[in-house]
Motif scaffolding. Structure first.
Motif, PDB file in Angstrom:
ATOM      1  N   ILE A   1       4.358   1.665   1.714  1.00 18.75           N
ATOM      2  CA  ILE A   1       3.880   1.708   3.094  1.00 18.75           C
ATOM      3  C   ILE A   1       2.707   2.683   3.196  1.00 18.75           C
ATOM      4  N   LEU A   2       2.823   3.814   2.514  1.00 21.51           N
ATOM      5  CA  LEU A   2       1.713   4.776   2.496  1.00 21.51           C
ATOM      6  C   LEU A   2       0.472   4.124   1.897  1.00 21.51           C
ATOM      7  N   PHE A   3       0.671   3.455   0.776  1.00 23.36           N
ATOM      8  CA  PHE A   3      -0.461   2.811   0.105  1.00 23.36           C
ATOM      9  C   PHE A   3      -1.150   1.809   1.022  1.00 23.36           C
ATOM     10  N   THR A   4      -0.356   0.916   1.645  1.00 23.19           N
ATOM     11  CA  THR A   4      -0.970  -0.109   2.491  1.00 23.19           C
ATOM     12  C   THR A   4      -1.616   0.511   3.722  1.00 23.19           C
ATOM     13  N   SER A   5      -1.031   1.587   4.242  1.00 23.36           N
ATOM     14  CA  SER A   5      -1.651   2.152   5.444  1.00 23.36           C
ATOM     15  C   SER A   5      -2.968   2.838   5.096  1.00 23.36           C
ATOM     16  N   VAL A   6      -3.041   3.467   3.927  1.00 21.90           N
ATOM     17  CA  VAL A   6      -4.321   4.062   3.522  1.00 21.90           C
ATOM     18  C   VAL A   6      -5.366   2.970   3.297  1.00 21.90           C
TER      19      VAL A   6
END
Lengths: 352, 293
Positions: free
Chosen positions: B216-221
């Protein structure tokens, strides 16, 4: 009041039938072990009891309620998985208390339950660690703790020790036996390891190919197997199977120098049979004798096993009552008591 | 002595091997980055520029069009990224159910937009959201609206169309990451939770979401960076209009460089605004997602 009753239970995946009609009774507080080779359906049967797999046909009762279509969470069971299935982002404390949050248990009560389980399993110093900071044995104990806090009527264990190293496995086996005494609940335990089955079980259920081969106490299965499969599966080292023919007053062993071993006439003379003799039967000696040539000797310290054959016969495993000076190439008189002999028919069924 | 020489020749060999890649990287990556940084301090039009110090930064603060573009970009970011990621997560959770009928069809269907031609889909969106387009016809037919919505002529609705378009295009892309991560989760964790009586919503919220946190962190960045650089849709569907209501920073940079009288220096300064924003927002996201244990 939480025995189990299975009647004509079957399971099919598509057209493949994996459980082919199981009838089984498990008494309250009994430690029952399902054992069998991989693919025999033991895990599937356990998962059906858990409610993770549906029952294709037949009846499954837990306690006195029909449970075929009851949700897993309402069956009064808890399960410990081979992979532990811990929640990786939660501490040991949260892992153990998680289910209770959804059962409407008050926070202080959850704390108390978790503390109690941690005390039983000696997990108190680890309560605030994450699963990844635990060893295999500790993770296993957390998984058991997560089951304990729910106070289930039946514990289900799916090969819980198979990811542990040999030493830890022995230790956890003893722990589990102790736990069963302390918790006084019904336990159903799946394993492919017959030593685990023998050491833990009140009652062993031997499964093969989706059917029950035999049910009994560990010693019943060891002393009095119903068929070749159970005889070969239970006991280590494996039972020796020799080809024989029924003659008057005994069994003739054509592969072993035509020795005639006295035995009860369990079939008409001339019937081909298989004779079973456990390696340890040779340790006690006795009036019957087969002459063999030793091919390999294994010194375990406490016992010495010889692998030997008569002429071109099958290799036999013999316990020698610790004959430490035995060497490969020696001739040896394998003596045994004919009363120990088990006779199996051509279909593999025991002839009594 | 001999060893030192051997060491030096190994060093030279090593550098020779990596040199082609380094030269290309230097020429096409590092040089433009440094040059644009230098350019961002230049003022002037076309090829006539001179060093202006922080003149461009001062200009930023007084430029209403830039502030418009910055505001629009942030509106897109704040509205669209959360909607898209939540949708992607829900789709992934639904399509991860092995009992769902036709799930490979749905997976493909939802992923397909991000590999379709940008121009084709832009034209399609333009025609669908035209005053007499399918969308208005449909809404009129079912009686939700009495008069056609001026999708592309109204500042508010134009933003809605852009948000719909990028959500449509990128949701499937993010869903694939979530699906891949979900398939790595041990199934017995869910089985254990089911036996323990954990309800489905809690399995999703307390198990799936935390276990997907790194993804989720990856996709939000990635989505934040993508939205800060948003250019394609606004250029092809709305061209930044009506009256700059969908103008984004990237589109403004493009206009400054290629549409208006070229102002390379100022365009570079605006580009560095995006760089700084990406840096700050990514840092914040990493801090928020940090493991507190």
């Amino acid at each position: 009041m939480s025995g189990l009753r299975l009647r004509g239970v079957t399971k099919s995946f598509g057209s493949v039938k994996v459980i082919k009609g199981v009838d089984l009774d498990v008494a309250d507080k009994e430690f029952v072990v399902f054992v069998g080779p991989s693919g025999c359906g033991k895990s599937t049967l356990l998962r059906m009891i858990a409610g993770l797999e549906s029952v294709t046909a037949g009846e499954l009762h837990i306690g006195d309620k029909l449970m075929n279509d009851v949700d897993p969470s309402r069956r009064g069971i808890a399960m410990v998985f081979q992979s532990y299935a811990l929640y990786p982002h939660m501490t040991v404390r949260e892992n153990m208390g998680f289910a209770l949050r959804f059962a409407g248990v008050a926070k202080p009560e959850i704390q108390r339950q978790v503390q109690e389980a941690a005390r039983i399993l000696e997990l108190e110093p680890l309560l605030d660690r994450l699963p990844r900071a635990l060893s295999g044995g500790q993770r296993q104990r957390v998984a058991i703790g997560r089951a304990i806090v729910r106070h289930p009527e039946v514990f289900l264990f799916d090969e819980p020790l198979s990811n542990l190293d040999a030493e830890l496995r022995v230790h956890m086996r003893i722990e589990l036996a102790r736990l069963h005494k302390e918790l006084k609940t019904t336990i159903i335990y799946v394993t492919h390891d017959q030593v685990e089955a023998m050491t833990l079980a009140d009652k062993i259920v031997v499964l093969r190919d989706g059917i029950i081969e035999q049910v009994g106490t560990p010693l019943q299965l060891y002393d009095d197997p119903d068929n070749l499969f159970v005889a070969g599966f239970i006991g280590s080292p494996k039972m020796n199977f020799l080809k024989g023919v029924i003659v008057e007053g005994g069994v003739r062993l054509p592969g072993h120098g035509d020795v005639v071993v006295p035995a009860r006439e369990v079939a008409a003379a001339g019937t081909p049979v298989t004779v079973g003799l456990r390696p340890e039967h040779f340790a006690q000696g006795g009036p019957a004798m087969i002459g063999v040539r030793v091919e390999l000797v294994e010194h375990l310290g406490g016992e010495t096993y010889a692998y030997a054959r008569h002429g071109q016969s099958e290799l036999m495993t013999l316990a020698t009552n610790n004959a430490r000076d035995l060497a490969a190439g020696d001739t040896y008189e394998a003596r045994f008591d004919p009363a120990e002999l088990l006779v199996f028919g051509a279909d593999g069924k025991r002839l009594r | 002595m001999a060893q030192a020489r051997l060491g030096r020749s190994e060093q030279i060999n090593g550098w020779l091997f990596v040199m082609p890649a380094l030269v290309l990287l230097g020429m096409f990556m590092i040089y433009p980055i440094l040059w644009s940084l230098w350019m961002s301090f230049q003022t002037g039009r076309g090829m006539n520029f001179s060093f202006g110090g922080i003149a461009n930064i001062v200009r930023l603060t007084q430029d209403p069009v830039f502030q418009r573009a910055l505001t629009n970009t942030f509106i897109f970011l704040i509205v669209q990224v959360p909607i898209m990621l939540v949708l992607a997560l829900l789709f992934a959770a639904a399509l991860n159910d092995s009992k769902l009928w036709g799930r490979s069809f749905f997976r493909t269907a939802i992923f397909l937009p991000c590999v379709t031609s940008l121009v084709a889909y832009s034209i399609l969106f333009k025609s669908m959201f035209a005053n007499d387009g399918v969308i208005n016809d449909f809404l009129l037919a079912v009686g939700l609206i009495a008069t056609p919505i001026p999708w592309l002529a109204d500042p508010f609705w134009a933003k809605v169309v852009v948000i719909l378009a990028i959500t449509w295009r990128w949701t499937g892309y993010n869903m694939i990451f979530y699906l891949a991560a979900m398939q790595n989760i041990d199934r017995s964790i869910y089985e254990a939770a089911r036996i323990d009586g954990v309800p489905a919503w809690a399995r999703f919220w307390h198990l799936t979401v935390p276990m997907l946190k790194p993804v989720i962190l990856f996709t939000s960045v990635i989505s934040t960076i993508g939205t800060l650089q948003l250019f394609d849709e606004v250029n092809t569907i709305t061209a930044g209009g009506p009256s700059d209501s969908t103008l984004t920073l990237s589109l403004y940079i493009y206009n400054l460089t290629f549409k208006f009288m070229p102002s390379f220096g100022y365009a570079s300064t605006v580009s560095y605004v995006i760089v700084v924003l990406v840096g700050i927002l990514s840092f914040i996201q990493f801090v928020v997602a940090r493991d507190r244990r």
